[in-house]
Design a protein around this motif. Structure first.
Motif, PDB file in Angstrom:
ATOM      1  N   ARG A   1       0.870  -1.192   0.000  1.00 51.90           N
ATOM      2  CA  ARG A   1       0.000   0.000   0.000  1.00 51.90           C
ATOM      3  C   ARG A   1       0.896   1.228   0.000  1.00 51.90           C
ATOM      4  O   ARG A   1       1.835   1.320   0.781  1.00 51.90           O
ATOM      5  N   ASP A   2       0.618   2.170  -0.879  1.00 58.79           N
ATOM      6  CA  ASP A   2       1.469   3.346  -1.050  1.00 58.79           C
ATOM      7  C   ASP A   2       0.773   4.614  -0.565  1.00 58.79           C
ATOM      8  O   ASP A   2       1.099   5.705  -0.994  1.00 58.79           O
ATOM      9  N   CYS A   3      -0.214   4.449   0.304  1.00 56.65           N
ATOM     10  CA  CYS A   3      -0.920   5.627   0.823  1.00 56.65           C
ATOM     11  C   CYS A   3      -1.464   5.311   2.207  1.00 56.65           C
ATOM     12  O   CYS A   3      -1.606   4.159   2.578  1.00 56.65           O
ATOM     13  N   ASP A   4      -1.722   6.359   2.948  1.00 56.02           N
ATOM     14  CA  ASP A   4      -2.340   6.202   4.263  1.00 56.02           C
ATOM     15  C   ASP A   4      -3.762   6.732   4.283  1.00 56.02           C
ATOM     16  O   ASP A   4      -4.469   6.571   5.266  1.00 56.02           O
ATOM     17  N   GLY A   5      -4.177   7.378   3.222  1.00 53.68           N
ATOM     18  CA  GLY A   5      -5.530   7.907   3.191  1.00 53.68           C
ATOM     19  C   GLY A   5      -5.762   8.747   1.958  1.00 53.68           C
ATOM     20  O   GLY A   5      -4.837   9.025   1.191  1.00 53.68           O
ATOM     21  N   VAL A   6      -6.999   9.125   1.778  1.00 54.99           N
ATOM     22  CA  VAL A   6      -7.403   9.932   0.632  1.00 54.99           C
ATOM     23  C   VAL A   6      -8.349  11.018   1.134  1.00 54.99           C
ATOM     24  O   VAL A   6      -9.295  10.732   1.865  1.00 54.99           O
ATOM     25  N   PHE A   7      -8.056  12.262   0.763  1.00 50.62           N
ATOM     26  CA  PHE A   7      -8.962  13.376   1.051  1.00 50.62           C
ATOM     27  C   PHE A   7      -9.626  13.772  -0.253  1.00 50.62           C
ATOM     28  O   PHE A   7      -8.957  13.943  -1.267  1.00 50.62           O
ATOM     29  N   VAL A   8     -10.942  13.933  -0.223  1.00 52.80           N
ATOM     30  CA  VAL A   8     -11.676  14.378  -1.404  1.00 52.80           C
ATOM     31  C   VAL A   8     -12.386  15.672  -1.042  1.00 52.80           C
ATOM     32  O   VAL A   8     -13.106  15.742  -0.050  1.00 52.80           O
ATOM     33  N   GLY A   9     -12.159  16.689  -1.850  1.00 52.02           N
ATOM     34  CA  GLY A   9     -12.823  17.965  -1.651  1.00 52.02           C
ATOM     35  C   GLY A   9     -13.564  18.350  -2.918  1.00 52.02           C
ATOM     36  O   GLY A   9     -13.286  17.843  -3.998  1.00 52.02           O
ATOM     37  N   ILE A  10     -14.532  19.228  -2.767  1.00 50.68           N
ATOM     38  CA  ILE A  10     -15.263  19.728  -3.928  1.00 50.68           C
ATOM     39  C   ILE A  10     -14.956  21.208  -4.059  1.00 50.68           C
ATOM     40  O   ILE A  10     -15.167  21.985  -3.130  1.00 50.68           O
ATOM     41  N   GLU A  11     -14.423  21.565  -5.216  1.00 47.97           N
ATOM     42  CA  GLU A  11     -14.038  22.942  -5.492  1.00 47.97           C
ATOM     43  C   GLU A  11     -15.289  23.803  -5.717  1.00 47.97           C
ATOM     44  O   GLU A  11     -16.384  23.288  -5.911  1.00 47.97           O
ATOM     45  N   ALA A  12     -15.108  25.123  -5.728  1.00 46.64           N
ATOM     46  CA  ALA A  12     -16.214  26.060  -5.955  1.00 46.64           C
ATOM     47  C   ALA A  12     -16.896  25.813  -7.302  1.00 46.64           C
ATOM     48  O   ALA A  12     -18.104  25.986  -7.438  1.00 46.64           O
ATOM     49  N   ASP A  13     -16.102  25.368  -8.312  1.00 44.72           N
ATOM     50  CA  ASP A  13     -16.680  25.120  -9.638  1.00 44.72           C
ATOM     51  C   ASP A  13     -17.296  23.726  -9.754  1.00 44.72           C
ATOM     52  O   ASP A  13     -17.735  23.319 -10.822  1.00 44.72           O
TER      53      ASP A  13
ATOM     54  N   LEU B   1      -2.449  19.031   6.787  1.00 42.83           N
ATOM     55  CA  LEU B   1      -3.211  19.090   5.542  1.00 42.83           C
ATOM     56  C   LEU B   1      -4.675  19.410   5.829  1.00 42.83           C
ATOM     57  O   LEU B   1      -5.269  20.276   5.190  1.00 42.83           O
ATOM     58  N   LEU B   2      -5.243  18.727   6.820  1.00 46.66           N
ATOM     59  CA  LEU B   2      -6.636  18.974   7.177  1.00 46.66           C
ATOM     60  C   LEU B   2      -6.815  20.423   7.632  1.00 46.66           C
ATOM     61  O   LEU B   2      -7.756  21.099   7.216  1.00 46.66           O
ATOM     62  N   TRP B   3      -5.919  20.923   8.468  1.00 45.85           N
ATOM     63  CA  TRP B   3      -6.019  22.290   8.960  1.00 45.85           C
ATOM     64  C   TRP B   3      -5.884  23.294   7.816  1.00 45.85           C
ATOM     65  O   TRP B   3      -6.595  24.293   7.774  1.00 45.85           O
ATOM     66  N   SER B   4      -4.997  23.017   6.835  1.00 43.96           N
ATOM     67  CA  SER B   4      -4.843  23.931   5.708  1.00 43.96           C
ATOM     68  C   SER B   4      -6.137  23.977   4.904  1.00 43.96           C
ATOM     69  O   SER B   4      -6.539  25.027   4.408  1.00 43.96           O
ATOM     70  N   ARG B   5      -6.828  22.838   4.787  1.00 47.13           N
ATOM     71  CA  ARG B   5      -8.118  22.805   4.091  1.00 47.13           C
ATOM     72  C   ARG B   5      -9.164  23.644   4.846  1.00 47.13           C
ATOM     73  O   ARG B   5      -9.917  24.379   4.246  1.00 47.13           O
ATOM     74  N   VAL B   6      -9.178  23.472   6.172  1.00 45.59           N
ATOM     75  CA  VAL B   6     -10.144  24.225   6.983  1.00 45.59           C
ATOM     76  C   VAL B   6      -9.852  25.718   6.895  1.00 45.59           C
ATOM     77  O   VAL B   6     -10.756  26.533   6.714  1.00 45.59           O
ATOM     78  N   SER B   7      -8.572  26.111   6.980  1.00 47.28           N
ATOM     79  CA  SER B   7      -8.236  27.538   6.938  1.00 47.28           C
ATOM     80  C   SER B   7      -8.566  28.154   5.584  1.00 47.28           C
ATOM     81  O   SER B   7      -8.895  29.325   5.510  1.00 47.28           O
ATOM     82  N   GLU B   8      -8.474  27.351   4.492  1.00 43.41           N
ATOM     83  CA  GLU B   8      -8.842  27.878   3.181  1.00 43.41           C
ATOM     84  C   GLU B   8     -10.321  28.244   3.131  1.00 43.41           C
ATOM     85  O   GLU B   8     -10.718  29.153   2.418  1.00 43.41           O
ATOM     86  N   GLU B   9     -11.107  27.508   3.903  1.00 42.78           N
ATOM     87  CA  GLU B   9     -12.559  27.752   3.907  1.00 42.78           C
ATOM     88  C   GLU B   9     -12.962  28.963   4.763  1.00 42.78           C
ATOM     89  O   GLU B   9     -14.027  29.502   4.592  1.00 42.78           O
ATOM     90  N   LEU B  10     -12.087  29.335   5.703  1.00 39.05           N
ATOM     91  CA  LEU B  10     -12.448  30.441   6.630  1.00 39.05           C
ATOM     92  C   LEU B  10     -12.279  31.807   6.015  1.00 39.05           C
ATOM     93  O   LEU B  10     -11.688  32.111   5.110  1.00 39.05           O
TER      94      LEU B  10
END
Length: 120
Positions: free
Chosen positions: A79-91, A111-120
């Motif tokens: 296995r070459d990953c520990d997880g997958v994050f899926v986000g939906i862009e504005a478009d 990574l999770l915190w950077s995603r949350v901060s992008e939304e704020l």
């Protein structure tokens, strides 16, 4: 690693939607040859190779070659990953981030915190 290419994203979704692929991902926490993967997952070898190729194309599984002293090479999969994050862009486009296997929990949190901060 970010996947912006639609075909790579679809390959990832297809692999994760397949119950056999998910079983294979579960058992590949250490390198195993395809024959052993087939045995552990109770799959025919032909199906196992097909699923391993599908997981490899989705960049979820890596192939490792062990060079033996007798000159024969053994291929193992891990296995070459520990997880997958899926986000939906504005478009409406999907943004997929595959966490490499070597990432630590603090990397995931960052990574999770950077995603949350992008939304704020």
């Amino acid at each position: 690693m970010a996947h912006n290419d639609a075909s790579k994203t679809q390959a990832l979704f297809d692999a994760l939607a397949d119950p056999d692929c998910r079983d294979i991902l579960r058992v590949l926490d250490e390198p195993l040859p395809a024959k052993e993967v087939a045995s552990v997952c109770d799959l025919p070898q032909t199906s196992t190779y097909r699923k391993l190729e599908q997981l490899s194309e989705a960049e979820l599984v890596a192939e490792e070659t062990e060079v033996r002293p007798d000159g024969h090479h053994a291929t193992a999969y891990v296995r070459d990953c520990d997880g997958v994050f899926v986000g939906i862009e504005a478009d409406g486009a999907f943004e997929v981030n595959v966490l490499p296997a070597e990432e630590r929990p603090s990397d995931r949190l960052a990574l999770l915190w950077s995603r949350v901060s992008e939304e704020l």
